[in-house]
Design a protein around this motif. Structure first.
Motif, PDB file in Angstrom:
ATOM      1  N   UNK A   1       0.832  -1.223   0.000  1.00 47.12           N
ATOM      2  CA  UNK A   1       0.000   0.000   0.000  1.00 47.12           C
ATOM      3  C   UNK A   1       0.860   1.263   0.000  1.00 47.12           C
ATOM      4  N   UNK A   2       1.507   1.531  -1.133  1.00 47.82           N
ATOM      5  CA  UNK A   2       2.502   2.599  -1.198  1.00 47.82           C
ATOM      6  C   UNK A   2       1.927   3.980  -0.911  1.00 47.82           C
ATOM      7  N   UNK A   3       0.695   4.239  -1.354  1.00 46.32           N
ATOM      8  CA  UNK A   3       0.127   5.579  -1.169  1.00 46.32           C
ATOM      9  C   UNK A   3       0.084   5.964   0.303  1.00 46.32           C
ATOM     10  N   UNK A   4      -0.177   4.995   1.164  1.00 47.02           N
ATOM     11  CA  UNK A   4      -0.208   5.273   2.598  1.00 47.02           C
ATOM     12  C   UNK A   4       1.095   4.923   3.289  1.00 47.02           C
ATOM     13  N   UNK A   5       1.844   3.988   2.719  1.00 49.35           N
ATOM     14  CA  UNK A   5       3.096   3.594   3.355  1.00 49.35           C
ATOM     15  C   UNK A   5       4.056   4.769   3.476  1.00 49.35           C
ATOM     16  N   UNK A   6       4.034   5.680   2.515  1.00 48.52           N
ATOM     17  CA  UNK A   6       4.936   6.830   2.599  1.00 48.52           C
ATOM     18  C   UNK A   6       4.588   7.730   3.784  1.00 48.52           C
ATOM     19  N   UNK A   7       3.356   7.634   4.300  1.00 44.87           N
ATOM     20  CA  UNK A   7       2.982   8.342   5.528  1.00 44.87           C
ATOM     21  C   UNK A   7       3.253   7.475   6.751  1.00 44.87           C
ATOM     22  N   UNK A   8       2.863   6.197   6.662  1.00 46.51           N
ATOM     23  CA  UNK A   8       3.030   5.290   7.800  1.00 46.51           C
ATOM     24  C   UNK A   8       4.483   5.161   8.197  1.00 46.51           C
ATOM     25  N   UNK A   9       5.376   5.209   7.223  1.00 50.36           N
ATOM     26  CA  UNK A   9       6.792   4.977   7.514  1.00 50.36           C
ATOM     27  C   UNK A   9       7.374   6.061   8.426  1.00 50.36           C
ATOM     28  N   UNK A  10       6.761   7.258   8.428  1.00 49.72           N
ATOM     29  CA  UNK A  10       7.240   8.330   9.302  1.00 49.72           C
ATOM     30  C   UNK A  10       6.434   8.434  10.599  1.00 49.72           C
ATOM     31  N   UNK A  11       5.383   7.612  10.737  1.00 45.53           N
ATOM     32  CA  UNK A  11       4.585   7.657  11.958  1.00 45.53           C
ATOM     33  C   UNK A  11       3.336   8.490  11.847  1.00 45.53           C
ATOM     34  N   UNK A  12       2.853   8.713  10.630  1.00 49.14           N
ATOM     35  CA  UNK A  12       1.589   9.400  10.393  1.00 49.14           C
ATOM     36  C   UNK A  12       0.532   8.390   9.944  1.00 49.14           C
ATOM     37  N   UNK A  13      -0.761   8.614  10.248  1.00 50.95           N
ATOM     38  CA  UNK A  13      -1.797   7.642   9.879  1.00 50.95           C
ATOM     39  C   UNK A  13      -2.210   7.683   8.422  1.00 50.95           C
ATOM     40  N   UNK A  14      -1.744   8.668   7.653  1.00 50.98           N
ATOM     41  CA  UNK A  14      -2.146   8.757   6.255  1.00 50.98           C
ATOM     42  C   UNK A  14      -3.646   8.971   6.116  1.00 50.98           C
ATOM     43  N   UNK A  15      -4.293   8.169   5.267  1.00 49.35           N
ATOM     44  CA  UNK A  15      -5.733   8.308   5.046  1.00 49.35           C
ATOM     45  C   UNK A  15      -6.552   7.610   6.119  1.00 49.35           C
ATOM     46  N   UNK A  16      -5.908   6.857   6.997  1.00 47.45           N
ATOM     47  CA  UNK A  16      -6.628   6.096   8.021  1.00 47.45           C
ATOM     48  C   UNK A  16      -7.244   7.022   9.066  1.00 47.45           C
ATOM     49  N   UNK A  17      -8.466   6.729   9.453  1.00 46.33           N
ATOM     50  CA  UNK A  17      -9.148   7.468  10.518  1.00 46.33           C
ATOM     51  C   UNK A  17      -9.126   6.703  11.835  1.00 46.33           C
ATOM     52  N   UNK A  18      -8.842   5.417  11.765  1.00 46.66           N
ATOM     53  CA  UNK A  18      -8.829   4.561  12.943  1.00 46.66           C
ATOM     54  C   UNK A  18      -7.382   4.290  13.334  1.00 46.66           C
ATOM     55  N   UNK A  19      -6.899   4.965  14.367  1.00 46.27           N
ATOM     56  CA  UNK A  19      -5.528   4.762  14.820  1.00 46.27           C
ATOM     57  C   UNK A  19      -5.425   5.065  16.307  1.00 46.27           C
ATOM     58  N   UNK A  20      -4.380   4.513  16.934  1.00 50.47           N
ATOM     59  CA  UNK A  20      -4.166   4.688  18.363  1.00 50.47           C
ATOM     60  C   UNK A  20      -2.759   5.198  18.619  1.00 50.47           C
ATOM     61  N   UNK A  21      -2.623   5.966  19.699  1.00 50.71           N
ATOM     62  CA  UNK A  21      -1.336   6.524  20.104  1.00 50.71           C
ATOM     63  C   UNK A  21      -0.879   5.883  21.402  1.00 50.71           C
ATOM     64  N   UNK A  22       0.413   5.965  21.672  1.00 49.07           N
ATOM     65  CA  UNK A  22       0.895   5.539  22.973  1.00 49.07           C
ATOM     66  C   UNK A  22       0.887   6.731  23.925  1.00 49.07           C
ATOM     67  N   UNK A  23       1.343   6.521  25.140  1.00 51.58           N
ATOM     68  CA  UNK A  23       1.293   7.585  26.140  1.00 51.58           C
ATOM     69  C   UNK A  23       2.232   8.739  25.818  1.00 51.58           C
ATOM     70  N   UNK A  24       3.183   8.520  24.924  1.00 50.62           N
ATOM     71  CA  UNK A  24       4.085   9.594  24.498  1.00 50.62           C
ATOM     72  C   UNK A  24       3.630  10.256  23.210  1.00 50.62           C
TER      73      UNK A  24
END
Length: 213
Positions: A137-160
């Motif tokens: 999924x390259x269109x989103x992988x270029x965002x995911x690889x830096x720690x951004x959710x890209x087009x995804x609306x469902x995501x979770x963060x850690x305490x930091x």
């Protein structure tokens, strides 16, 4: 455009990456594992997301694995993001020989195979699938690889307020992204190990280092 021919070498790459080099590179990197839970509405996350979105130019390299019930691909990868819309992805075998080079810019994707043949498309995900049978999924992988959710609306963060998991549904398929550790020697902290799953597919990325501008 040249007719698409499957890259047979990708089915013949169950080679293990050199473990010693991985150990040495890991030893030089400060890592943390995502733990706890942070709010996606928090000002801390908004500030971090904005900081990551400003990373228009960066480079990272490391190890890549694509695993299914039918095939196992192991390679080294190099990702060079020139600007938000233009990037280069290089996959090499453990001996350093190029297996695939992908150059993406608006409206045009160029893929060069391990024989030096060039193929062109306007869809990077489709051209890689047609030539290698790998769904990436390259269109989103270029965002995911830096720690951004890209087009995804469902995501979770850690305490930091680092991205911990992402769930992205597209065209009837759901990709799950699990962030396993971050490199805290970079500013901002960037992922250095993540895993993507979709059905029986798994994509594992380990970033040895980052260069940002």
């Amino acid at each position: 455009m040249k007719p698409m021919k499957k890259l047979s070498l990708f089915c013949l790459l169950p080679l293990r990456l050199l473990p010693l080099s991985c150990v040495l590179l890991t030893a030089c990197t400060l890592t943390i594992q995502p733990v706890g839970t942070g709010s996606t509405d928090s000002p801390q996350w908004q500030a971090r997301a904005q900081q990551l979105q400003q990373l228009n130019q960066y480079q990272t390299r490391g190890s890549f694995a694509y695993l299914t019930n039918e095939k196992k691909v192991y390679a080294r990868f190099f990702w060079h993001q020139y600007n938000p819309e233009r990037y280069r992805l290089l996959l090499t075998n453990p001996l350093g020989s190029t297996e695939l080079e992908l150059v993406v810019q608006p409206g045009m994707t160029q893929l060069t195979d391990n024989q030096g043949k060039k193929y062109f498309s306007d869809n990077p995900e489709e051209i890689i699938y047609q030539l290698t049978d790998m769904h990436i999924p390259l269109d989103n992988l270029r965002h995911w690889i830096t720690g951004l959710p890209g087009e995804a609306k469902d995501f979770k963060l850690d305490s930091g307020y680092l991205l911990k998991t992402v769930s992205y549904r597209h065209n009837g398929a759901t990709w799950l992204v699990n962030y396993q550790s971050y490199d805290t020697s970079t500013i901002p902290a960037l992922p250095n190990r993540l895993e993507l799953t979709q059905g029986d597919r798994r994509i594992k990325l380990k970033m040895d280092n980052w260069t940002t501008k």
